[in-house]
Design an enzyme around this catalytic site. Sequence first.
Site, mmCIF file in Angstrom:
data_model
loop_
_atom_site.group_PDB
_atom_site.id
_atom_site.type_symbol
_atom_site.label_atom_id
_atom_site.label_comp_id
_atom_site.label_asym_id
_atom_site.label_seq_id
_atom_site.Cartn_x
_atom_site.Cartn_y
_atom_site.Cartn_z
ATOM 1 N N ASP A 86 3.568 0.835 -4.736
ATOM 2 C CA ASP A 86 3.819 0.178 -3.456
ATOM 3 C C ASP A 86 3.521 -1.310 -3.654
ATOM 4 O O ASP A 86 2.366 -1.718 -3.759
ATOM 5 C CB ASP A 86 2.906 0.805 -2.395
ATOM 6 C CG ASP A 86 2.955 0.059 -1.063
ATOM 7 O OD1 ASP A 86 3.543 -1.032 -1.000
ATOM 8 O OD2 ASP A 86 2.365 0.578 -0.091
ATOM 9 N N CYS A 116 -3.690 0.092 9.255
ATOM 10 C CA CYS A 116 -2.937 1.260 8.758
ATOM 11 C C CYS A 116 -3.586 1.852 7.512
ATOM 12 O O CYS A 116 -2.878 2.336 6.610
ATOM 13 C CB CYS A 116 -1.468 0.920 8.487
ATOM 14 S SG CYS A 116 -0.558 0.487 9.957
ATOM 15 N N GLN A 139 2.340 -5.743 -0.909
ATOM 16 C CA GLN A 139 1.417 -6.884 -0.880
ATOM 17 C C GLN A 139 1.325 -7.619 -2.223
ATOM 18 O O GLN A 139 0.578 -8.583 -2.336
ATOM 19 C CB GLN A 139 0.008 -6.412 -0.470
ATOM 20 C CG GLN A 139 -0.060 -5.789 0.904
ATOM 21 C CD GLN A 139 0.263 -6.771 2.038
ATOM 22 O OE1 GLN A 139 0.239 -7.990 1.851
ATOM 23 N NE2 GLN A 139 0.577 -6.241 3.204
ATOM 24 N N LYS A 169 7.639 -9.541 4.163
ATOM 25 C CA LYS A 169 6.323 -10.019 3.714
ATOM 26 C C LYS A 169 6.465 -11.080 2.625
ATOM 27 O O LYS A 169 5.479 -11.643 2.165
ATOM 28 C CB LYS A 169 5.491 -8.843 3.193
ATOM 29 C CG LYS A 169 5.124 -7.841 4.293
ATOM 30 C CD LYS A 169 4.260 -6.752 3.752
ATOM 31 C CE LYS A 169 4.208 -5.535 4.645
ATOM 32 N NZ LYS A 169 3.335 -5.675 5.811
ATOM 33 N N HIS A 225 -2.018 2.331 2.253
ATOM 34 C CA HIS A 225 -1.450 2.142 3.589
ATOM 35 C C HIS A 225 -0.895 3.500 4.038
ATOM 36 O O HIS A 225 -0.438 4.279 3.205
ATOM 37 C CB HIS A 225 -0.317 1.109 3.467
ATOM 38 C CG HIS A 225 0.254 0.639 4.761
ATOM 39 N ND1 HIS A 225 1.140 1.380 5.503
ATOM 40 C CD2 HIS A 225 0.072 -0.518 5.446
ATOM 41 C CE1 HIS A 225 1.488 0.699 6.572
ATOM 42 N NE2 HIS A 225 0.851 -0.459 6.569
HETATM 43 N N1 PMP Z 1 2.336 -0.703 2.082
HETATM 44 C C1 PMP Z 1 1.509 -1.739 2.225
HETATM 45 C C2 PMP Z 1 0.456 -1.993 1.179
HETATM 46 C C3 PMP Z 1 1.645 -2.582 3.317
HETATM 47 O O1 PMP Z 1 0.822 -3.631 3.459
HETATM 48 C C4 PMP Z 1 2.659 -2.332 4.269
HETATM 49 C C5 PMP Z 1 2.837 -3.203 5.490
HETATM 50 N N2 PMP Z 1 1.645 -3.571 6.116
HETATM 51 C C6 PMP Z 1 3.501 -1.235 4.067
HETATM 52 C C7 PMP Z 1 3.303 -0.446 2.966
HETATM 53 C C8 PMP Z 1 4.609 -0.925 5.009
HETATM 54 O O2 PMP Z 1 5.557 -1.948 4.996
HETATM 55 P P1 PMP Z 1 6.757 -1.985 6.039
HETATM 56 O O3 PMP Z 1 6.124 -1.855 7.409
HETATM 57 O O4 PMP Z 1 7.399 -3.304 5.822
HETATM 58 O O5 PMP Z 1 7.652 -0.835 5.723
#
Ligand code: PMP
Length: 415
Positions: free
Chosen positions: A208, A373, A211, A234, A131
């Site tokens: 990270d 993203c 997910q 999430k 991401h």
């Molecule tokens: N890493 C991953 C794998 C994600 O899916 C996301 C959110 N889509 C993020 C980072 C960023 O998370 P947040 O917007 O809650 O900071």
Amino acid sequence: MIAKTSNITFDVEAVRSEFPVLDRVIYENKPLVYFDSAASSQKPRIVANTVRDYYLNEHANIHRGVHFLSQEATNKYEEARKKVRDFINAAYDEEIIFTSGTTDGINLIAATFDKVHIKKGDEVIVTGMEHHSNLVPWQMMCERSGAVLKFVPVSDEGELILEEYEALLNDKTKLVAVSHVSNTLGTINPVAEMIKSAHGVGAQVLVDGAQSVPHMKIDVRDLDCDYYVFSGHKMYGPTGVGILYGKKELLNELPPYKGGGEMIKTVTLEKSTYNELPHKFEAGTPNIAGGIGLGAAIDFMLREDLTDAAEHENRVLEYCENRLQEEFSDIKIIGQAKEKTGAVSFLLGDIHPYDVGVLLDRLGIAVRTGHHCTQPLMNRFDITGTVRASFGMYNTTQEVDALIEGLKRAEKMLS
Ligand code: PMP
């Protein structure tokens, strides 16, 4: 796909009844089908009620307050920290840093790590499926410090090519940053194995977990990761709150991230000394309601047998993938990893994902379209975007049937 058995006790209807939004009927009589939990999950009553009660009956600023409400709020906030600690099996409360989310946690490490661990020419490894939140902060850190960013390539199936990862590791590698589960592909990465290899060359690893935490039991001590980050929103919790887990001795080595109240021990006009963990990294008034609400989200998740919940979700995912493949000759599933959870990305013929998303929306079905993203990953597959259906423990195979019917209409109207 995670191993399945048929005798799980998971009651999806009971779970659904905790989420009032799932009863909504939108547009003209279209029952809402929510397949966008990877972007943000829906919230159960217990989370909304906990946050509401906090604001209506319990609010005061925390830490340092002598009065009843402040002490009560402090206790609740610190109880939530303990719940998070136990939930991911961290060893100490002070290894749990409240952040505003995954992005904030990664930025905390990326803004401080180079100050103690990086010299020009050192190397940092990320993967081709990260991401942007787990890529851009490292690009910024490398630009600032003169470190070199290296990339683990992604196979056609959407898995990390581990031989290439092993070949990248050397004594200049100082940090590896990798997602546990890809938000776009659903791939579960073999992070335990990757951590072991990184430690073999003396590198630290940030995982990270944005997910993964919603879909599987996480044990940070078992993984032996150095840092693990995730977001409350999430995992059925509030927005604007997240967690950075870090090994105590490593967090102690890092300088503070933000300056302000709470993170200091003493302050003179010229100089300050800094507070102990976790407060050193928690400058200013935190998201108190968010932290307490995150504790309620953990209570909610722990009411279920998390293995059964994961099995239910994976069954819905597998059902979705099978039906997509059975019903559409022109479907392309992006990401066919052996181990997947949470999401399926696909393209329907040459119909633009955005058009599919808009048509599904008119039928009451919420999916996400675009690059999710992960633009470098889109480039890797030579596409500009996908349609992504992502799942929470409240989704059902009947909802997948509605998606399939919607896609059939999309195919008829748009091809
Ligand atoms: N890493 C991953 C794998 C994600 O899916 C996301 C959110 N889509 C993020 C980072 C960023 O998370 P947040 O917007 O809650 O900071």
